[in-house]
Structures are given as C-alpha cells and as structure tokens.
Design a protein around this motif. Sequence first.
Motif, PDB file in Angstrom:
ATOM      1  N   LEU A 236     -10.195  -9.733   8.595  1.00  0.00           N
ATOM      2  CA  LEU A 236      -9.083  -8.834   8.334  1.00  0.00           C
ATOM      3  C   LEU A 236      -9.425  -7.404   8.743  1.00  0.00           C
ATOM      4  O   LEU A 236      -8.594  -6.703   9.345  1.00  0.00           O
ATOM      5  N   ALA A 237     -10.646  -6.959   8.443  1.00  0.00           N
ATOM      6  CA  ALA A 237     -11.037  -5.592   8.801  1.00  0.00           C
ATOM      7  C   ALA A 237     -11.151  -5.420  10.311  1.00  0.00           C
ATOM      8  O   ALA A 237     -10.589  -4.480  10.898  1.00  0.00           O
ATOM      9  N   VAL A 238     -11.863  -6.348  10.969  1.00  0.00           N
ATOM     10  CA  VAL A 238     -12.049  -6.241  12.427  1.00  0.00           C
ATOM     11  C   VAL A 238     -10.728  -6.462  13.148  1.00  0.00           C
ATOM     12  O   VAL A 238     -10.408  -5.753  14.121  1.00  0.00           O
ATOM     13  N   GLY A 239      -9.936  -7.437  12.704  1.00  0.00           N
ATOM     14  CA  GLY A 239      -8.642  -7.674  13.339  1.00  0.00           C
ATOM     15  C   GLY A 239      -7.706  -6.494  13.213  1.00  0.00           C
ATOM     16  O   GLY A 239      -6.987  -6.150  14.166  1.00  0.00           O
ATOM     17  N   LEU A 240      -7.704  -5.846  12.048  1.00  0.00           N
ATOM     18  CA  LEU A 240      -6.859  -4.663  11.878  1.00  0.00           C
ATOM     19  C   LEU A 240      -7.327  -3.529  12.777  1.00  0.00           C
ATOM     20  O   LEU A 240      -6.510  -2.838  13.406  1.00  0.00           O
ATOM     21  N   ALA A 241      -8.658  -3.330  12.874  1.00  0.00           N
ATOM     22  CA  ALA A 241      -9.185  -2.275  13.748  1.00  0.00           C
ATOM     23  C   ALA A 241      -8.838  -2.550  15.208  1.00  0.00           C
ATOM     24  O   ALA A 241      -8.438  -1.639  15.951  1.00  0.00           O
ATOM     25  N   VAL A 242      -8.953  -3.808  15.631  1.00  0.00           N
ATOM     26  CA  VAL A 242      -8.629  -4.160  17.018  1.00  0.00           C
ATOM     27  C   VAL A 242      -7.137  -3.963  17.284  1.00  0.00           C
ATOM     28  O   VAL A 242      -6.742  -3.457  18.352  1.00  0.00           O
ATOM     29  N   THR A 243      -6.291  -4.333  16.332  1.00  0.00           N
ATOM     30  CA  THR A 243      -4.849  -4.169  16.508  1.00  0.00           C
ATOM     31  C   THR A 243      -4.465  -2.699  16.613  1.00  0.00           C
ATOM     32  O   THR A 243      -3.656  -2.310  17.474  1.00  0.00           O
ATOM     33  N   TRP A 245      -6.418  -0.279  17.578  1.00  0.00           N
ATOM     34  CA  TRP A 245      -6.943   0.170  18.873  1.00  0.00           C
ATOM     35  C   TRP A 245      -5.999  -0.213  20.003  1.00  0.00           C
ATOM     36  O   TRP A 245      -5.732   0.573  20.919  1.00  0.00           O
ATOM     37  N   GLY A 246      -5.483  -1.452  19.966  1.00  0.00           N
ATOM     38  CA  GLY A 246      -4.542  -1.883  20.987  1.00  0.00           C
ATOM     39  C   GLY A 246      -3.255  -1.078  20.978  1.00  0.00           C
ATOM     40  O   GLY A 246      -2.691  -0.769  22.033  1.00  0.00           O
ATOM     41  N   LEU A 247      -2.776  -0.708  19.780  1.00  0.00           N
ATOM     42  CA  LEU A 247      -1.575   0.110  19.702  1.00  0.00           C
ATOM     43  C   LEU A 247      -1.807   1.512  20.255  1.00  0.00           C
ATOM     44  O   LEU A 247      -0.966   2.055  20.980  1.00  0.00           O
ATOM     45  N   ARG A 248      -2.943   2.103  19.915  1.00  0.00           N
ATOM     46  CA  ARG A 248      -3.215   3.480  20.356  1.00  0.00           C
ATOM     47  C   ARG A 248      -3.470   3.558  21.849  1.00  0.00           C
ATOM     48  O   ARG A 248      -3.013   4.488  22.516  1.00  0.00           O
ATOM     49  N   GLN A 249      -4.212   2.583  22.386  1.00  0.00           N
ATOM     50  CA  GLN A 249      -4.577   2.616  23.798  1.00  0.00           C
ATOM     51  C   GLN A 249      -3.634   1.823  24.696  1.00  0.00           C
ATOM     52  O   GLN A 249      -3.871   1.726  25.894  1.00  0.00           O
ATOM     53  N   ARG A 250      -2.595   1.212  24.095  1.00  0.00           N
ATOM     54  CA  ARG A 250      -1.631   0.399  24.840  1.00  0.00           C
ATOM     55  C   ARG A 250      -2.322  -0.755  25.587  1.00  0.00           C
ATOM     56  O   ARG A 250      -2.128  -0.952  26.790  1.00  0.00           O
ATOM     57  N   LEU A 251      -3.145  -1.510  24.855  1.00  0.00           N
ATOM     58  CA  LEU A 251      -3.877  -2.640  25.409  1.00  0.00           C
ATOM     59  C   LEU A 251      -3.271  -3.928  24.847  1.00  0.00           C
ATOM     60  O   LEU A 251      -3.378  -4.200  23.644  1.00  0.00           O
ATOM     61  N   SER A 252      -2.629  -4.694  25.699  1.00  0.00           N
ATOM     62  CA  SER A 252      -1.956  -5.901  25.222  1.00  0.00           C
ATOM     63  C   SER A 252      -2.956  -6.938  24.712  1.00  0.00           C
ATOM     64  O   SER A 252      -2.667  -7.658  23.752  1.00  0.00           O
ATOM     65  N   ALA A 253      -4.127  -7.036  25.341  1.00  0.00           N
ATOM     66  CA  ALA A 253      -5.118  -8.024  24.903  1.00  0.00           C
ATOM     67  C   ALA A 253      -5.578  -7.738  23.479  1.00  0.00           C
ATOM     68  O   ALA A 253      -5.632  -8.640  22.634  1.00  0.00           O
ATOM     69  N   ALA A 254      -5.911  -6.475  23.191  1.00  0.00           N
ATOM     70  CA  ALA A 254      -6.348  -6.122  21.841  1.00  0.00           C
ATOM     71  C   ALA A 254      -5.216  -6.303  20.835  1.00  0.00           C
ATOM     72  O   ALA A 254      -5.429  -6.783  19.712  1.00  0.00           O
ATOM     73  N   LEU A 255      -4.002  -5.942  21.219  1.00  0.00           N
ATOM     74  CA  LEU A 255      -2.862  -6.059  20.312  1.00  0.00           C
ATOM     75  C   LEU A 255      -2.577  -7.521  19.977  1.00  0.00           C
ATOM     76  O   LEU A 255      -2.390  -7.888  18.801  1.00  0.00           O
ATOM     77  N   VAL A 256      -2.564  -8.383  20.984  1.00  0.00           N
ATOM     78  CA  VAL A 256      -2.225  -9.788  20.768  1.00  0.00           C
ATOM     79  C   VAL A 256      -3.344 -10.509  20.028  1.00  0.00           C
ATOM     80  O   VAL A 256      -3.106 -11.212  19.025  1.00  0.00           O
ATOM     81  N   LEU A 257      -4.601 -10.355  20.492  1.00  0.00           N
ATOM     82  CA  LEU A 257      -5.701 -11.082  19.866  1.00  0.00           C
ATOM     83  C   LEU A 257      -5.977 -10.585  18.453  1.00  0.00           C
ATOM     84  O   LEU A 257      -6.238 -11.390  17.545  1.00  0.00           O
TER      85      LEU A 257
END
Length: 319
Positions: A236-243, A245-257
């Motif tokens: 939950l912690a790592v997934g939230l951080a990755v999500t 990060w994906g929102l801030r940097q506009r990275l679809s891979a980080a957002l989806v995974l």
Amino acid sequence: MPWASGLYSLALAFGWALSERHSAVAVLLAAAAVLSVVTALARTRFVAIASTAVSTAATGGGALALPLALGAPVEYAAFGPLAVVAAVAAVAPRLGHPLVTAAEIPAASWAGVALLLTVLNGGRLELVATALAVVGVISLASAVRPNRRWYAGVGAALMFLALWTALASWEVTVPEAYTALPALAFLVIGWEWSRKATGTPSSWLAYGGGLALLLGPTVWEVLTGDDMVWRVPAVLAVGLAVTVWGLRQRLSAALVLGGLALLVTSLRAFGPPLWELSQLTPNWLPFAAIGAVLLFVGARYEASLARLRRVGRYLSQLR
C-alpha cells in the motif's frame, strides 16, 4: 525453379534420413551449409531471402538434433537452438535489411521451441530459469538496434520470469530480498535513459520492467499466501508512492501499475468482509445509487463535460 528443385531434393533426403538419427543430423547440417553458400552466391532477392530463412531453420534443427543423437536429455539439447539464436542476434546487424528479417523469424521460432521443450521437460527448474534468462539477455541486447525497441519489453518479461522461476527452484519464501535491488537498479537505468535520450522513450519501456519487478513479487505473495502482516502495508505504501509519482510526472506505467497494485492488494486484504457486506445490501440500493449519480451528472452536464475533457487531455499527455 532450380532453387525450388534443389530445396525439394534436400527435403526428400532429410525425409529418408529420419529413419536414422545420425544421418538426419548430417543432412540438416549439410542443408544449412549448402543454403548458406547459395545465399552468398544469390543474384535475386527471392533466392537470397528464402535461402537465408531455410538455412537458419536447418541450422537450428541440426543444433537440436545433434545433442539428441548423442543421447543428451531434451532439456539440455534445447540449449543448442538457443546458441543459434544468439549467433543470429550477433550477426544480424551486419546483414542487409531483407536478410535480417529472414534470419530473425526462424531464429525466434527456434527460441520459442527451445523454451517450450525446456518447460515441458523441465524436471529441474534451474534449467528452465537459465533458458528464460538466455533468451531474455538476447532480446535485451537486440533492443539497442534500430526499430527493435520493443524487444526490451520481451526481454524484461523473460528476465522477470527467469528470476521468479529461479526463486521457486530455491524455495525462497521472501523473494523481495532478491528482487528489490534489481528493481531499483532497473528504475535508475530507466531514469537515466529518459533523461539523456534524444527522443523521450515510453514510460513502459523505461520504468515498466523495474516497477513490475518491484511490486509484482509482493503482490503475488499477498494473493497466494497468508503472510500479510508486513506485505500489505508495504504494498500500500509503495503503490501509493508510485501512483503519486505517476500523476506528478505524467507516467502512464507508474500510474497504471501503482494503481493496479493498490486495487489488487486492497481487494485481497479487505475483500471478504466487503463482499459479505455487499451480499447483505438490498437489491434496489445499487440501482438507486446509479440513478442518483446520473441525476447529479445530468444537472451539472456542462461542468462535467468540461472536467471529462480535461481528463482526456491529461490522459493524452501521459507517456
């Protein structure tokens, strides 16, 4: 017509030689040598392409048949065609455009056959992991060539499967100890690639493999195991951080995974109570909720349409 007649003669000789395994190996290797010479002497495009394809296929067949004729087990003999695949990958950049494809297609076919034979006869998982890693390394090495960037995704997936198979063969109960550092290394490499590349690569190529290796093992253990005391908070912690990060940097891979890891882990950790609660709710409640949402959207149609357009523009800007 002369080329087709010669190929028919070689095929007929191979069919007759199948009754004796050593002669079948000799015919395959002889056919590969003859067709290689024909490729070098060819003056027409069709003969050069067809000779290259058949020669590569015959070489892979000879590399598989030779160890089998010597009495080697199937899972060991499968590494013969993999050696041919590696040789094709090393020589391919020096070939002309049509000959590269003519050599790569039968080589890729032999790679698939070798992996299939290793898996079906894989009494030892470490051999399966080695075969997967070999093909993965070849794919990653070929990805640096022009118009072969998608090989990186195939290579990353095969390396992930190889690592997971090796961990299973070692009966490892905490795979994160072996996958976390390689995953972070892949993410650093992807970040450097995105920062220094002339053309910005897709986030799936740059970060997809590292994120899958970082989140995948823990999510799998959460789904299949009972040890969720520390794995659920970690995901939950790592997934939230990755999500985020994906929102801030506009990275679809980080957002989806990242979002997928959050969703799957949440359903596994809190799913049974929520499912039981959903079974106790009245049947009319979901339809009432959907109707209320539709009424709200209809009342604020213009504002909702503007928001949907902004969301569409945001999604189109993801990489």
